[in-house]
Design an enzyme around this catalytic site. Structure first.
Site, PDB file in Angstrom:
ATOM      1  N   SER A   8       0.747  -1.250  -0.039  1.00 22.41           N
ATOM      2  CA  SER A   8      -0.087  -0.007  -0.180  1.00 22.41           C
ATOM      3  C   SER A   8       0.729   1.121  -0.038  1.00 22.41           C
ATOM      4  O   SER A   8       1.735   1.477   0.933  1.00 22.41           O
ATOM      5  CB  SER A   8      -0.816   0.112   1.491  1.00 22.41           C
ATOM      6  OG  SER A   8      -1.561   1.489   1.225  1.00 22.41           O
ATOM      7  N   HIS A  33      -1.171  -1.528  -4.267  1.00 18.71           N
ATOM      8  CA  HIS A  33      -2.459  -1.137  -3.472  1.00 18.71           C
ATOM      9  C   HIS A  33      -2.382   0.514  -3.279  1.00 18.71           C
ATOM     10  O   HIS A  33      -1.567   1.114  -2.940  1.00 18.71           O
ATOM     11  CB  HIS A  33      -2.449  -1.812  -2.252  1.00 18.71           C
ATOM     12  CG  HIS A  33      -3.991  -1.469  -1.699  1.00 18.71           C
ATOM     13  ND1 HIS A  33      -5.044  -2.534  -2.178  1.00 18.71           N
ATOM     14  CD2 HIS A  33      -4.494  -0.656  -0.823  1.00 18.71           C
ATOM     15  CE1 HIS A  33      -6.100  -2.259  -1.400  1.00 18.71           C
ATOM     16  NE2 HIS A  33      -5.722  -1.140  -0.614  1.00 18.71           N
ATOM     17  N   ASP A  35      -4.708   3.421  -2.110  1.00 24.69           N
ATOM     18  CA  ASP A  35      -5.910   3.608  -1.539  1.00 24.69           C
ATOM     19  C   ASP A  35      -6.474   5.100  -1.982  1.00 24.69           C
ATOM     20  O   ASP A  35      -5.755   6.188  -1.881  1.00 24.69           O
ATOM     21  CB  ASP A  35      -5.851   3.939  -0.036  1.00 24.69           C
ATOM     22  CG  ASP A  35      -5.514   2.400   0.611  1.00 24.69           C
ATOM     23  OD1 ASP A  35      -6.472   1.642   0.303  1.00 24.69           O
ATOM     24  OD2 ASP A  35      -4.496   2.188   1.297  1.00 24.69           O
ATOM     25  N   MET A  37      -9.331   7.924  -0.881  1.00 27.67           N
ATOM     26  CA  MET A  37     -10.095   8.310   0.375  1.00 27.67           C
ATOM     27  C   MET A  37     -10.790   9.804  -0.146  1.00 27.67           C
ATOM     28  O   MET A  37      -9.843  10.588  -0.432  1.00 27.67           O
ATOM     29  CB  MET A  37      -9.191   8.224   1.644  1.00 27.67           C
ATOM     30  CG  MET A  37      -8.892   6.640   1.859  1.00 27.67           C
ATOM     31  SD  MET A  37      -8.114   6.832   3.479  1.00 27.67           S
ATOM     32  CE  MET A  37      -6.512   7.273   2.982  1.00 27.67           C
ATOM     33  N   HIS A  66      -8.242   0.955  -4.449  1.00 28.74           N
ATOM     34  CA  HIS A  66      -9.188   0.731  -3.543  1.00 28.74           C
ATOM     35  C   HIS A  66      -9.983   2.076  -3.211  1.00 28.74           C
ATOM     36  O   HIS A  66      -9.343   2.906  -2.535  1.00 28.74           O
ATOM     37  CB  HIS A  66      -8.480   0.267  -2.238  1.00 28.74           C
ATOM     38  CG  HIS A  66      -9.394  -0.003  -1.071  1.00 28.74           C
ATOM     39  ND1 HIS A  66      -9.028  -0.069   0.297  1.00 28.74           N
ATOM     40  CD2 HIS A  66     -10.736  -0.172  -0.788  1.00 28.74           C
ATOM     41  CE1 HIS A  66      -9.968  -0.305   1.227  1.00 28.74           C
ATOM     42  NE2 HIS A  66     -11.071  -0.364   0.421  1.00 28.74           N
ATOM     43  N   MET A  68     -12.458   4.290  -1.454  1.00 31.00           N
ATOM     44  CA  MET A  68     -13.090   4.311   0.087  1.00 31.00           C
ATOM     45  C   MET A  68     -13.946   5.942  -0.260  1.00 31.00           C
ATOM     46  O   MET A  68     -13.606   6.998   0.255  1.00 31.00           O
ATOM     47  CB  MET A  68     -12.042   4.665   0.965  1.00 31.00           C
ATOM     48  CG  MET A  68     -11.593   3.280   1.382  1.00 31.00           C
ATOM     49  SD  MET A  68     -10.464   2.999   2.507  1.00 31.00           S
ATOM     50  CE  MET A  68      -8.657   3.366   1.663  1.00 31.00           C
ATOM     51  N   MET A 138     -11.860  -6.031   5.184  1.00 31.14           N
ATOM     52  CA  MET A 138     -10.940  -4.920   5.906  1.00 31.14           C
ATOM     53  C   MET A 138     -10.775  -5.375   7.321  1.00 31.14           C
ATOM     54  O   MET A 138     -11.809  -5.462   8.088  1.00 31.14           O
ATOM     55  CB  MET A 138     -11.803  -3.608   6.001  1.00 31.14           C
ATOM     56  CG  MET A 138     -11.745  -3.007   4.842  1.00 31.14           C
ATOM     57  SD  MET A 138     -10.214  -2.119   4.100  1.00 31.14           S
ATOM     58  CE  MET A 138      -9.481  -1.109   5.213  1.00 31.14           C
ATOM     59  N   GLY A 145      -4.046   4.587   7.894  1.00 34.73           N
ATOM     60  CA  GLY A 145      -2.975   3.499   7.809  1.00 34.73           C
ATOM     61  C   GLY A 145      -2.276   3.199   9.220  1.00 34.73           C
ATOM     62  O   GLY A 145      -2.506   4.100  10.004  1.00 34.73           O
ATOM     63  N   ASP A 176      -6.574  -6.174   4.134  1.00 35.37           N
ATOM     64  CA  ASP A 176      -6.212  -4.912   4.486  1.00 35.37           C
ATOM     65  C   ASP A 176      -6.350  -4.267   5.890  1.00 35.37           C
ATOM     66  O   ASP A 176      -7.323  -4.091   6.160  1.00 35.37           O
ATOM     67  CB  ASP A 176      -6.798  -3.909   3.350  1.00 35.37           C
ATOM     68  CG  ASP A 176      -6.273  -2.675   3.211  1.00 35.37           C
ATOM     69  OD1 ASP A 176      -5.253  -2.513   3.840  1.00 35.37           O
ATOM     70  OD2 ASP A 176      -6.486  -1.737   2.293  1.00 35.37           O
TER      71      ASP A 176
END
Length: 215
Positions: A8, A33, A35, A37, A66, A68, A138, A145, A176
């Site tokens: 990540s 990965h 993320d 957000m 991913h 979110m 999750m 993180g 994750d």
């Protein structure tokens, strides 16, 4: 099933991000990965399309994006255009548009993943179990993180794998949150085969850390 490590970049040093991505590519990790957000679905805000587009030309790693974010279907086309190979979104964020979101991702030529937060039961996945390419369980509350692994997640991973087996599916199960060299064996034994790790990869020697996680 084959174990895949997906480092990540939330835990990367953005001052030398390109260099660290090259180290990941040499380490035996196959995925990256990413993320995304929005500060609404989760409290934090991370990076978005410009970062993905800028790092895409420099690596052949599989981009595991991913989302979110609320109403993810609004943005899947843009993320596909930026270079995502797999787009994972949250069941909780898509709601009644979950099937539509999966179909849209596939229509764009990407793999589709679906994620559930720690408080969402595995049974909520069942209507979509045959449509997705990966399920992300999750193992911390999404948004930050460096959190500690939630111990009850291990049984949830096991339950997810059992549900897939009931349908005769060998779908990837990703985990994750709080994954370390110390607990990775337990999550693999429970049925996870795609392992997201941030600090456990980027803190120290990336190559050695990935080897430890691969076992």
């Amino acid at each position: 099933m084959k174990t895949i490590i997906s480092p990540s970049i939330l835990a990367a040093d953005f001052n030398i991000l390109g260099q660290q991505i090259q180290e990941i590519e040499k380490s035996g990790a196959e995925y990256l990965h990413i993320d995304v957000m929005d500060g609404v679905f989760v409290p934090s805000i991370s990076f978005g399309m410009p970062v993905i587009a800028s790092i895409r030309p420099g690596t052949k790693l599989f981009f595991d994006v991913h989302l979110m974010i609320v109403e993810p279907v609004r943005y899947v086309e843009t993320f596909a255009q930026c270079g995502a190979d797999m787009i994972t979104f949250h069941l909780e964020a898509a709601g009644e548009r979950t099937a539509e979101t999966i179909d849209r991702i596939h229509a764009l030529g990407c793999k589709a993943g679906i994620s559930i937060k720690p408080g969402t039961p595995v049974a909520a996945l069942e209507p979509y179990i045959k449509q997705v390419d990966m399920i992300l369980v999750m193992t911390v509350e999404p948004g930050f993180g460096g959190q500690k692994y939630i111990g009850t997640s291990t049984e949830k991973i096991r339950e997810t794998r059992r549900l897939l087996e009931q349908y005769g599916l060998q779908t990837d199960v990703q985990v994750d949150g709080g994954i370390t060299a110390e607990n990775v064996a337990a999550v693999k034994e429970a049925g996870a085969n795609v392992i997201v790790a941030g600090s456990a990869v980027f803190r120290g020697n990336i190559g050695e850390n990935v080897k430890r996680l691969l076992g």
